[in-house]
Design an enzyme around this catalytic site. Sequence first.
Site, PDB file in Angstrom:
ATOM      1  N   LYS A  54      13.999  36.049  -7.833  1.00  0.00           N
ATOM      2  CA  LYS A  54      14.263  34.659  -8.236  1.00  0.00           C
ATOM      3  C   LYS A  54      12.947  34.065  -8.708  1.00  0.00           C
ATOM      4  CE  LYS A  54      15.230  30.255  -5.997  1.00  0.00           C
ATOM      5  NZ  LYS A  54      16.030  29.621  -4.950  1.00  0.00           N
TER       6      LYS A  54
HETATM    7  C1  5RP Z   1      12.391  27.227  -2.463  1.00  0.00           C
HETATM    8  C2  5RP Z   1      13.641  27.886  -2.875  1.00  0.00           C
HETATM    9  C3  5RP Z   1      14.773  27.037  -3.364  1.00  0.00           C
HETATM   10  O1  5RP Z   1      15.965  27.643  -2.983  1.00  0.00           O
HETATM   11  C4  5RP Z   1      14.693  26.947  -4.831  1.00  0.00           C
HETATM   12  O2  5RP Z   1      13.655  26.164  -5.217  1.00  0.00           O
HETATM   13  C5  5RP Z   1      16.041  26.679  -5.560  1.00  0.00           C
HETATM   14  O3  5RP Z   1      16.370  25.429  -5.610  1.00  0.00           O
HETATM   15  P1  5RP Z   1      16.076  24.439  -6.831  1.00  0.00           P
HETATM   16  O4  5RP Z   1      17.055  24.817  -7.900  1.00  0.00           O
HETATM   17  O5  5RP Z   1      16.341  23.118  -6.215  1.00  0.00           O
HETATM   18  O6  5RP Z   1      14.659  24.651  -7.295  1.00  0.00           O
HETATM   19  O7  5RP Z   1      13.750  29.062  -2.856  1.00  0.00           O
HETATM   20  O8  5RP Z   1      11.359  28.156  -2.377  1.00  0.00           O
END
Ligand code: 5RP
Length: 260
Positions: free
Chosen positions: A173
Amino acid sequence: MDWGMKNRLASILSPKSGRCVMLAVDHGYFQGPTSGLQKPGETVAPLVEHADALMLTRGVLRSTISADVRIPIVLRASGGTSILQDDLSDEDRHVDIQDAVRLNVAGLALSIFVGSKNERRSLTNLAKLCDEGQQYGIPVLAVTAVGKEMVRDARYLGLASRIAAELGATIVKTYYCEDFEKVVAGCPVPIVIAGGKKIEERDALKLAYDAVSAGASGVDMGRNIFQSKWPVQMIQAVRGIVHEGKTADESWDWFQHAIG
Ligand code: 5RP
């Protein structure tokens, strides 16, 4: 890949398209009662039927999500800092594999902090989690967290994503950036994007569209869904892009119509 690992992965990423709309509600692990997540169970309830997977912490899972909800869980396994600290990279792994099994999770998530002073620790934590994930058939989602001082460009995010994959992450991610194709090209495992801070719905849909057009396998999106005034319509609009091949404009038109 063993059957259990394949089966869990198929519950997160569509086996047909390899795509995924994951709803991220783990923000409280360092932000406390984040806007829109003061009562996470209530926030999540109308959204789960539209999400392919739910990313959250074990505390929120146990205390607010009913065990009969049919949604694959991607459990955040790292933490240890709060927004009161300047350096958010001082994280460790905080969930053991037995607890993940007890919680019947589809995946485990851990942040890595490439370029930070805790880079080595976070990468070692990732490698160990991947070892245990392999042993128990649980995919690992590596989150390429970025510090205030890190530039979110293709060079940096490409570096962090590739390192995560090299260490064994099953999914990465990261953030969308210019030249995102280069990030995807350099990463041998599927990439999903975070949404980041809340922006206008139309811009968030464009972000999702640009990311999947550049090769992302979908989104792991939080604030741009649950902080929207129309979270249910927003997640459906994102699904339109990720799963139905809608363009950003088509999805925006659908969204406007849906909110009346
Ligand atoms: C923080 C994360 C969050 O899940 C991530 O930031 C996803 O959420 P958003 O779309 O609000 O950024 O992993 O480290």
